[in-house]
Scaffold this motif. Structure first.
Motif, PDB file in Angstrom:
ATOM      1  N   TRP A 465       0.771  -1.235  -0.140  1.00 51.38           N
ATOM      2  CA  TRP A 465      -0.165   0.174   0.019  1.00 51.38           C
ATOM      3  C   TRP A 465       0.912   1.381   0.008  1.00 51.38           C
ATOM      4  N   ALA A 466       2.022   1.167   0.761  1.00 53.04           N
ATOM      5  CA  ALA A 466       2.929   2.262   0.617  1.00 53.04           C
ATOM      6  C   ALA A 466       3.296   2.714  -0.786  1.00 53.04           C
ATOM      7  N   SER A 467       3.461   1.497  -1.673  1.00 53.31           N
ATOM      8  CA  SER A 467       4.117   1.603  -3.133  1.00 53.31           C
ATOM      9  C   SER A 467       2.781   2.325  -3.830  1.00 53.31           C
ATOM     10  N   GLU A 468       1.564   2.026  -3.686  1.00 55.65           N
ATOM     11  CA  GLU A 468       0.534   2.379  -4.229  1.00 55.65           C
ATOM     12  C   GLU A 468       0.161   3.933  -3.722  1.00 55.65           C
ATOM     13  N   ARG A 469       0.442   4.278  -2.605  1.00 57.77           N
ATOM     14  CA  ARG A 469       0.373   5.651  -2.178  1.00 57.77           C
ATOM     15  C   ARG A 469       1.330   6.586  -2.890  1.00 57.77           C
ATOM     16  N   ALA A 470       2.629   6.061  -2.975  1.00 58.94           N
ATOM     17  CA  ALA A 470       3.622   6.734  -3.571  1.00 58.94           C
ATOM     18  C   ALA A 470       3.113   7.091  -4.933  1.00 58.94           C
ATOM     19  N   ALA A 471       2.896   6.113  -5.821  1.00 55.99           N
ATOM     20  CA  ALA A 471       2.159   6.051  -7.000  1.00 55.99           C
ATOM     21  C   ALA A 471       0.981   7.225  -7.153  1.00 55.99           C
ATOM     22  N   SER A 472       0.106   7.042  -6.358  1.00 55.38           N
ATOM     23  CA  SER A 472      -0.987   7.819  -6.524  1.00 55.38           C
ATOM     24  C   SER A 472      -0.724   9.457  -6.268  1.00 55.38           C
ATOM     25  N   MET A 473       0.161   9.465  -5.167  1.00 51.52           N
ATOM     26  CA  MET A 473       0.716  11.110  -4.830  1.00 51.52           C
ATOM     27  C   MET A 473       1.442  11.590  -6.004  1.00 51.52           C
ATOM     28  N   ALA A 474       2.193  10.751  -6.753  1.00 49.59           N
ATOM     29  CA  ALA A 474       3.028  11.197  -8.045  1.00 49.59           C
ATOM     30  C   ALA A 474       2.021  11.580  -9.128  1.00 49.59           C
ATOM     31  N   MET A 475       0.910  10.757  -9.291  1.00 51.38           N
ATOM     32  CA  MET A 475      -0.335  11.101 -10.353  1.00 51.38           C
ATOM     33  C   MET A 475      -0.718  12.350  -9.656  1.00 51.38           C
ATOM     34  N   VAL A 476      -1.038  12.566  -8.546  1.00 52.59           N
ATOM     35  CA  VAL A 476      -1.597  13.783  -8.034  1.00 52.59           C
ATOM     36  C   VAL A 476      -1.137  14.899  -8.394  1.00 52.59           C
ATOM     37  N   HIS A 477       0.288  14.991  -8.423  1.00 53.83           N
ATOM     38  CA  HIS A 477       1.231  16.185  -8.536  1.00 53.83           C
ATOM     39  C   HIS A 477       1.202  16.386  -9.953  1.00 53.83           C
ATOM     40  N   GLU A 478       1.084  15.314 -10.757  1.00 55.58           N
ATOM     41  CA  GLU A 478       1.189  15.512 -12.303  1.00 55.58           C
ATOM     42  C   GLU A 478      -0.142  15.922 -12.739  1.00 55.58           C
ATOM     43  N   ALA A 479      -1.183  15.605 -11.978  1.00 55.06           N
ATOM     44  CA  ALA A 479      -2.672  15.940 -12.760  1.00 55.06           C
ATOM     45  C   ALA A 479      -2.921  17.521 -12.264  1.00 55.06           C
ATOM     46  N   THR A 480      -2.336  17.766 -11.143  1.00 58.86           N
ATOM     47  CA  THR A 480      -2.537  19.202 -10.625  1.00 58.86           C
ATOM     48  C   THR A 480      -1.462  20.506 -11.131  1.00 58.86           C
ATOM     49  N   THR A 481      -0.391  19.665 -12.064  1.00 53.20           N
ATOM     50  CA  THR A 481       0.378  20.859 -12.498  1.00 53.20           C
ATOM     51  C   THR A 481       0.920  20.706 -13.982  1.00 53.20           C
ATOM     52  N   THR A 482      -0.203  19.869 -14.442  1.00 50.46           N
ATOM     53  CA  THR A 482      -0.001  19.921 -15.999  1.00 50.46           C
ATOM     54  C   THR A 482      -1.460  19.898 -16.475  1.00 50.46           C
ATOM     55  N   ASP A 483      -1.580  20.054 -17.942  1.00 51.42           N
ATOM     56  CA  ASP A 483      -2.871  19.947 -18.538  1.00 51.42           C
ATOM     57  C   ASP A 483      -2.840  19.363 -19.902  1.00 51.42           C
ATOM     58  N   SER A 484      -3.903  19.036 -20.353  1.00 46.24           N
ATOM     59  CA  SER A 484      -4.016  18.135 -21.455  1.00 46.24           C
ATOM     60  C   SER A 484      -5.216  18.268 -22.324  1.00 46.24           C
ATOM     61  N   TYR A 485      -5.289  18.156 -23.615  1.00 43.57           N
ATOM     62  CA  TYR A 485      -6.452  17.870 -24.359  1.00 43.57           C
ATOM     63  C   TYR A 485      -6.230  16.858 -25.433  1.00 43.57           C
ATOM     64  N   HIS A 486      -5.987  15.918 -25.263  1.00 44.72           N
ATOM     65  CA  HIS A 486      -5.454  14.738 -26.047  1.00 44.72           C
ATOM     66  C   HIS A 486      -6.599  14.334 -27.274  1.00 44.72           C
ATOM     67  N   LEU A 487      -6.145  14.310 -28.447  1.00 43.61           N
ATOM     68  CA  LEU A 487      -7.013  13.785 -29.435  1.00 43.61           C
ATOM     69  C   LEU A 487      -7.492  12.319 -29.235  1.00 43.61           C
ATOM     70  N   ALA A 488      -8.859  12.086 -29.094  1.00 38.70           N
ATOM     71  CA  ALA A 488      -9.486  10.862 -28.921  1.00 38.70           C
ATOM     72  C   ALA A 488     -10.298  10.204 -30.205  1.00 38.70           C
ATOM     73  N   PHE A 489     -10.225   8.984 -30.502  1.00 41.81           N
ATOM     74  CA  PHE A 489     -10.896   8.557 -31.595  1.00 41.81           C
ATOM     75  C   PHE A 489     -11.578   7.233 -30.916  1.00 41.81           C
ATOM     76  N   GLU A 490     -12.650   6.965 -31.579  1.00 40.30           N
ATOM     77  CA  GLU A 490     -13.344   5.495 -31.159  1.00 40.30           C
ATOM     78  C   GLU A 490     -12.421   4.463 -31.678  1.00 40.30           C
ATOM     79  N   THR A 491     -11.674   4.389 -32.900  1.00 39.55           N
ATOM     80  CA  THR A 491     -10.871   3.511 -33.445  1.00 39.55           C
ATOM     81  C   THR A 491      -9.513   4.225 -33.427  1.00 39.55           C
ATOM     82  N   GLN A 492      -8.512   3.696 -32.809  1.00 35.70           N
ATOM     83  CA  GLN A 492      -7.231   4.167 -33.090  1.00 35.70           C
ATOM     84  C   GLN A 492      -6.421   3.440 -33.971  1.00 35.70           C
TER      85      GLN A 492
END
Length: 750
Positions: A465-492
């Motif tokens: 769970w400590a590993s999961e928490r470290a990964a989650s915190m890293a993703m929170v940091h990325e989510a709150t400091t970056t931005d995106s608008y990736h192109l999305a398609f039904e078929t890639q």
């Protein structure tokens, strides 16, 4: 004359005022005079003493509305001077008394609304939540009072503006409808000529999704003399909700191109603060007024370039995101709690809960999941599916102590092991463990890691769970400091993309992009016994300041006598001239008319400088029979769109040397390196054993030399590799390095 004498004379002038159906201009002038006189008090002690005097008078003349209005003004100003909230409540009580005596006076209701609004929220979140549920919170009460003021006088413009602004701070649609109706009635009165009234009317109309009426109101705001920059930005925000990208950009950049007032600069900043970096915001705050339009154009178009989108798409999306966040993630209370499990704290905004913050930065998640059971706080997890090398993004939210304020938490464990109540109706300990397991399982489809945790459940070690928490915190940091608008398609389409930079016939750099698309993912258009494969192709090259360096935007139709068979690929090469330097590129491929496509976004590249000094092109690692060649005057150069070779196969190497005199000797070293590993120690040219290959290349053509070699790939096991070429000029000691990735397939060559 002493202040209290002014007040007494004003009151005496209307001591015999009758209860008229509407408030007379003289009564309004008297109240304005009374309020202005109260505001002259700078000492709270003196004002409190005056309040005691007037209270004794009010006890003798309880039915005089002017005295209660005066006491309301006094209490309100006491609150401003002392910061004591109770004085706002006292003011509200006096203004309420005045409304009972003169319900047709707009001033009584308006000032009651101001006092109610100023009294603020309850100190305890749970009390504030109960008030909101019952419609007795300060904001709800203020909206009702402002509405009564406008009902008494539809031309009362300041009350109209405050009514609209207070209503927009709530999520409650009926309050917005009340404000909308009041503003529409006022449009045909003298209040309709007030810029502020037209501005808030437009915002209310847009909030209620009547965008055409909003556009009319914003044009009315501009016609009434409103700030041209603010009006233009509001029009842009509204055009965006109608998906009118060109009109959005035209209105926005026209507004930003005009002289921008400080108020307009702050208004424009509201759109940027949700996703711009700290450095970008600091630059925006200091950029000169006459350069603001240029800066904003590069900022917005830069976001389009990084995602491979056409100009204006990100701006339209950002304004759409804001509208959605307002409707779904608005904070009903600005009083937010704190918990040690929270992973993010943002004191710069009080508009949205943490879901709104992430939504403004990254838009709608690919998937959402929640878990509901007795003893569990309201919760959500969001998954953003992303291609390598970024990797997926997962964030978890929970509403601790406030069912309407979702906060980012540090781990899924914070959601699934939230402390249980002592309620005897809740599950037993065994039942709680089962619920915990179900809670974790509700996120198992998000990733293999959560699927594994769902199986481990209560046997998972703290380290897991400590590993999961470290990964989650890293993703929170990325989510709150970056931005995106990736192109999305039904078929890639999943194209394989590679690039190389060489010199054109005039020794100027040009960039070649080679791609291969699996035929099985394409949708052919059959006509007259043949198959057509139309592809819209867009390639963008831009620098670190988001300035577009080069672009290709074309539609190409590939024709075949029959459908391409499964296992084959459609390949093509694009070429564009570019200057030397470090740049970013985005490539978008799409089948017109259907949601099938893909994007390679915001990748880095380096274009060599061809200024007459020693330089080298990129390596072209080709494969005979790949189906695609680069036709050159000196002969065809085999390409390899898939960058794959059969086991024990053979590759061709092509590169060019520039700026060297005939006869120059260049130290050359060729190595094959397994991706993520060390050099492969085996002979790759010809037979025999040995380590890396080193030799001397003698220049036989001045200024430009074409180098062709064959590369045997014997003994390389399946996997990913890099061919590394090192070239050293012994005269200067300068070493240039070029690399090309490739893959060895599992099968053997025929």
């Amino acid at each position: 004359m002493p202040t209290h004498r002014v007040l007494l004379l004003a009151l005496g002038a209307l001591a015999l005022a009758r209860a008229a159906r509407a408030q007379e201009p003289g009564e309004r002038a008297t109240l304005d005079s009374i309020r202005a006189s109260v505001q002259t008090f700078a000492d709270s002690g003196a004002l409190a003493g005056y309040e005691r005097q007037r209270i004794s008078v009010a006890r003798q003349d309880r039915d005089n509305p002017l005295i209660h209005m005066e006491l309301g003004y006094v209490a309100f100003h006491l609150a401003e001077l002392t910061g004591v909230k109770k004085h706002y409540q006292d003011a509200a009580s006096e203004f309420q008394w005045a409304t009972d005596l003169r319900p047709a006076w707009p001033y009584t209701w308006y000032n009651l609304g101001l006092a109610e609004l100023a009294s603020g929220e309850a100190d305890l979140i749970i009390v504030e939540n109960l008030r909101q549920l019952m419609g007795q919170d300060a904001l709800s009460q203020a909206v009702r009072s402002f509405a009564r003021a406008v009902e008494a006088d539809p031309t009362f413009s300041i009350a109209l503006v405050d009514l609209a602004n207070a209503a927009m701070r709530q999520r409650i649609a009926p309050r917005l409808v009340v404000a909308q109706a009041a503003l529409r009635r006022a449009a045909g009165t003298s209040a309709g000529r007030a810029p502020g009234v037209q501005l808030v009317r437009g915002r209310i109309e847009r909030r209620l999704l009547d965008n055409d009426s909003a556009i009319a109101a914003f044009h009315g705001y501009l016609s009434a003399g409103g700030d041209s920059a603010i009006g233009g930005v509001e029009l842009a925000r509204t055009f965006a909700l109608k998906a009118m990208a060109e009109s959005t950009m035209a209105a926005y950049f026209a507004a930003a191109g005009r002289p921008v007032s400080d108020t307009a600069r702050r208004e424009i900043r509201k759109d940027l603060r949700w996703f711009a970096t700290a450095v970008e915001l600091a630059t925006y705050d200091t950029v000169r007024a006459d350069s603001l339009g240029t800066w904003l154009r590069r900022f917005w178009i830069g976001r389009d370039l990084s995602d491979g989108r056409r100009p204006g798409e990100r701006m339209v999306e950002q304004f759409r995101r804001y509208q959605y966040a307002v409707q779904n993630f608005s904070l009903p209370s600005r009083h937010r709690g704190f918990d040690v499990a929270f992973a993010f704290r943002d004191t710069s905004q009080q508009d949205f809960d943490d879901r709104g913050v992430i939504y403004m930065r990254h838009g709608a998640p690919t998937e959402r999941s929640s878990y509901q059971a007795a003893g569990y706080e309201p919760n959500e997890s969001w998954l953003y599916r992303r291609d390598p090398p970024e990797g997926d993004l997962v964030v978890h939210f929970a509403a601790f102590n406030d069912v309407q304020d979702y906060r980012l938490v540090q781990s899924l464990l914070s959601v699934c092991t939230r402390r249980f109540s002592s309620d005897p109706l809740l599950p037993s300990v065994v039942g709680q463990v089962a619920l915990w397991r179900e809670c974790v399982q509700s996120r198992s489809r998000f990733s293999p890691e959560y699927e594994r945790l769902a199986r481990l459940t209560e046997t998972a070690t703290p380290n897991v769970w400590a590993s999961e928490r470290a990964a989650s915190m890293a993703m929170v940091h990325e989510a709150t400091t970056t931005d995106s608008y990736h192109l999305a398609f039904e078929t890639q389409l999943r194209p394989v993309v590679s690039l190389f930079a060489v010199a054109d016939s005039g020794l100027r750099p040009e960039l070649h992009l080679v791609f291969a698309v699996p035929a099985s993912r394409l949708h052919p258009r059959d006509s007259e016994g043949a198959s057509a494969y139309p592809l819209a192709l867009r390639m963008l090259v831009f620098d670190s300041t988001n300035h577009l360096i080069a672009a290709i935007d074309t539609l190409r139709v590939f024709r075949s006598a029959s459908r391409l068979s499964p296992g084959t690929f459609l390949t093509e090469q694009l070429v564009v001239r570019v200057p030397p330097g470090r740049f970013h590129f985005s490539f978008v491929i799409q089948e017109p008319g259907i949601s099938a496509g893909d994007a390679v976004s915001n990748h880095q590249l380096e274009i060599p400088r061809l200024d007459g000094s020693f330089a080298v092109s990129d390596i072209i690692l080709g494969r005979l029979g790949s189906g695609l060649v680069w036709r050159r005057p000196e002969g065809e150069v085999p390409l390899n769109p898939l960058m794959r070779f059969p086991r024990d196969g053979e590759a061709s190497i092509y590169y060019e040397l520039y700026g060297l005199p005939e006869g120059a000797q260049i130290g050359t070293r060729v190595r094959i390196v397994r991706s993520g590993g060390r050099s492969i120690f085996r002979r790759v040219f010809g037979g025999g054993g040995g380590a890396d290959l080193s030799y001397v290349t003698v220049v036989d053509s001045p200024l430009r030399m074409h180098v062709r070699q064959s590369l045997g790939l014997r003994g390389l096991s399946p996997g990913r590799y890099r061919l590394r070429l090192e070239l050293t000029d012994p005269l200067t000691g300068r070493t240039l390095v070029r690399e090309s990735p490739f893959e060895i397939e599992g099968g053997r060559s025929s």
